[in-house]
Design a protein around this motif. Structure first.
Motif, PDB file in Angstrom:
ATOM      1  N   ASP A  96      14.353  -1.275  41.535  1.00 11.87           N
ATOM      2  CA  ASP A  96      14.294  -1.586  40.110  1.00 11.87           C
ATOM      3  C   ASP A  96      14.940  -0.406  39.398  1.00 11.87           C
ATOM      4  N   ARG A 103       7.088  -5.592  42.368  1.00 16.20           N
ATOM      5  CA  ARG A 103       7.612  -4.237  42.451  1.00 16.20           C
ATOM      6  C   ARG A 103       8.592  -4.099  43.601  1.00 16.20           C
ATOM      7  N   SER A 104       9.618  -3.298  43.370  1.00 15.29           N
ATOM      8  CA  SER A 104      10.581  -2.975  44.421  1.00 15.29           C
ATOM      9  C   SER A 104      10.159  -1.699  45.138  1.00 15.29           C
ATOM     10  N   VAL A 157       8.324  -1.311  32.140  1.00 15.80           N
ATOM     11  CA  VAL A 157       8.319  -1.388  33.605  1.00 15.80           C
ATOM     12  C   VAL A 157       7.148  -2.249  34.074  1.00 15.80           C
ATOM     13  N   HIS A 207       8.108  -9.968  38.039  1.00 15.97           N
ATOM     14  CA  HIS A 207       8.992 -10.039  39.204  1.00 15.97           C
ATOM     15  C   HIS A 207       8.464  -9.342  40.448  1.00 15.97           C
ATOM     16  N   HIS A 215       7.857  -5.841  33.548  1.00 15.18           N
ATOM     17  CA  HIS A 215       8.831  -6.310  34.537  1.00 15.18           C
ATOM     18  C   HIS A 215       8.153  -6.562  35.879  1.00 15.18           C
ATOM     19  N   TRP A 216       7.300  -5.655  36.282  1.00 12.25           N
ATOM     20  CA  TRP A 216       6.604  -5.811  37.559  1.00 12.25           C
ATOM     21  C   TRP A 216       5.672  -7.016  37.550  1.00 12.25           C
ATOM     22  N   LEU A 221      11.713   2.830  42.000  1.00 10.90           N
ATOM     23  CA  LEU A 221      12.092   2.765  40.590  1.00 10.90           C
ATOM     24  C   LEU A 221      13.107   3.867  40.335  1.00 10.90           C
ATOM     25  N   TYR A 268      17.955  -6.059  43.843  1.00 10.41           N
ATOM     26  CA  TYR A 268      18.322  -5.087  42.825  1.00 10.41           C
ATOM     27  C   TYR A 268      18.077  -5.719  41.465  1.00 10.41           C
ATOM     28  N   ARG A 269      17.216  -5.077  40.665  1.00 12.70           N
ATOM     29  CA  ARG A 269      16.884  -5.662  39.363  1.00 12.70           C
ATOM     30  C   ARG A 269      16.992  -4.606  38.275  1.00 12.70           C
ATOM     31  N   TYR A 270      17.695  -4.960  37.213  1.00 15.62           N
ATOM     32  CA  TYR A 270      17.830  -4.064  36.072  1.00 15.62           C
ATOM     33  C   TYR A 270      16.745  -4.351  35.046  1.00 15.62           C
ATOM     34  N   ILE A 271      16.043  -3.311  34.604  1.00 17.85           N
ATOM     35  CA  ILE A 271      15.032  -3.418  33.558  1.00 17.85           C
ATOM     36  C   ILE A 271      15.704  -3.062  32.244  1.00 17.85           C
TER      37      ILE A 271
END
Length: 331
Positions: free
Chosen positions: A271, A193-194, A184, A191, A187-188, A197, A304-307
């Motif tokens: 995320d 943070r959303s 995570v 990209h 990813h952050w 999570l 919308y992002r898939y990790i």
């Protein structure tokens, strides 16, 4: 960890759920029939279940599922490709970290490579003691217990059966939580943070949990541990359950319904990760990364992002090697 191993040759059986041999309706039908015939997965009485399975579910679902597989299929099923990479990397890591030179075979509870075939290859290599590594961090009778059933069935007709040890679960193992939190954070860093999570776990019928399956408690413990490792506030993360099947209630909240409701509540970016999946597959690459993204965006979501799953990342392989070594210790 200082391992004092005896002279018997060791091996590892890395087991995941399964996948069809190819993305066609006929291959998917064979796979689904084996999967949905398992009483651990569907415990409906057989006289009731067989007509439903063979007369309704398989004819209707097989072509639909085949089309879904076609959207993620490359040279092979992602689950099988990733699993083979995991097995190869684990074999190397065991040798490097612990000096354990043992074969690692990938197997599927349903489909190929099958558990009987993989176990036969281990025995042909002279293996006498096998660590069975189900790729399910959270224990469930529908997954981990099905692996145990299949392994027991595979040795039922062998005169000289190997000694067996099995990893029961690792939902709260420090290296597992560290690996998830690390994925995570990475990813952050790339990209940003959303707003939220979301940790989406594969669901099971509520009835199974009431009968004693510890799976939801394991999922909750994993999600809370990851949230704590990331220092998230309660409003910054949420646990949900995906992939429900049939009419009876499954574990809730449901992933798709939750995603659909979030934009109206002010959550415009999400995320999402799937901690129960050790390797990316149809349920993550198609259902979560594509289908549920459409649900969120159509409801007014903006980002919308898939990790991705841990797959064959170094931190994941390190975890698997430690889990195997823990089983070998003192054997």
């Amino acid at each position: 960890m200082d391992l004092q191993l005896e002279t018997q040759k060791y091996g590892v059986l890395l087991v995941n759920l399964g996948t069809p041999d190819e993305p066609t309706a006929s291959a998917v039908r064979r796979y689904l029939k084996q999967f949905l015939s398992d009483k651990r997965v569907v415990d409906v009485p057989r006289p009731i279940w067989w007509p439903v399975l063979n007369g309704i579910i398989l004819p209707i679902r097989s072509p639909k599922v085949a089309k879904a597989y076609q959207t993620i299929w490359q040279d092979d099923s992602p689950l099988r490709t990733i699993g083979q990479a995991q097995a190869s990397a684990l074999q190397q890591r065991l040798l490097i970290d612990f000096g354990i030179d043992c074969p690692v075979e990938l197997a599927m509870t349903y489909g190929n490579p099958s558990i009987p075939d993989a176990m036969a290859r281990l025995q042909q290599a002279g293996v006498e003691r096998i660590v069975v590594m189900p790729m399910y961090p959270q224990y469930s009778a529908t997954t981990t217990a099905s692996v145990a059933d299949a392994v027991n069935a595979a040795v039922a007709n062998i005169r000289h059966i190997p000694e067996l040890r099995m990893v029961h679960h690792y939902y709260h193992h420090p290296l597992y939580i560290k690996a998830l939190a690390g994925s995570v954070k990475s990813h952050w860093q790339q990209h940003g943070r959303s707003d939220l999570l979301m940790m989406s776990f594969h669901g099971i019928p509520q009835r199974y949990a009431k009968l004693g399956d510890p799976y939801p408690k394991h999922c909750e413990a994993t999600a809370e541990a990851v949230a704590n490792a990331l220092e998230l506030k309660p409003e910054q993360w949420q646990l949900t359950y995906q992939s429900r099947f049939g009419r009876e209630p499954w574990l809730q909240p449901y992933t798709d319904e939750t995603l659909e409701s979030l934009p109206a509540k002010g959550t415009k970016s999400v995320d999402i990760m799937c901690p129960a999946f050790a390797a990316d597959c149809l349920e993550t690459l198609e259902e979560i990364a594509e289908e549920n993204k459409e649900v969120f965006v159509e409801a007014g979501g903006e980002q919308y992002r898939y990790i991705g799953a841990l797959n064959d990342s170094p931190c994941h392989i390190k975890l698997l090697s430690v889990l195997v070594a823990e089983q070998l210790n003192g054997w």
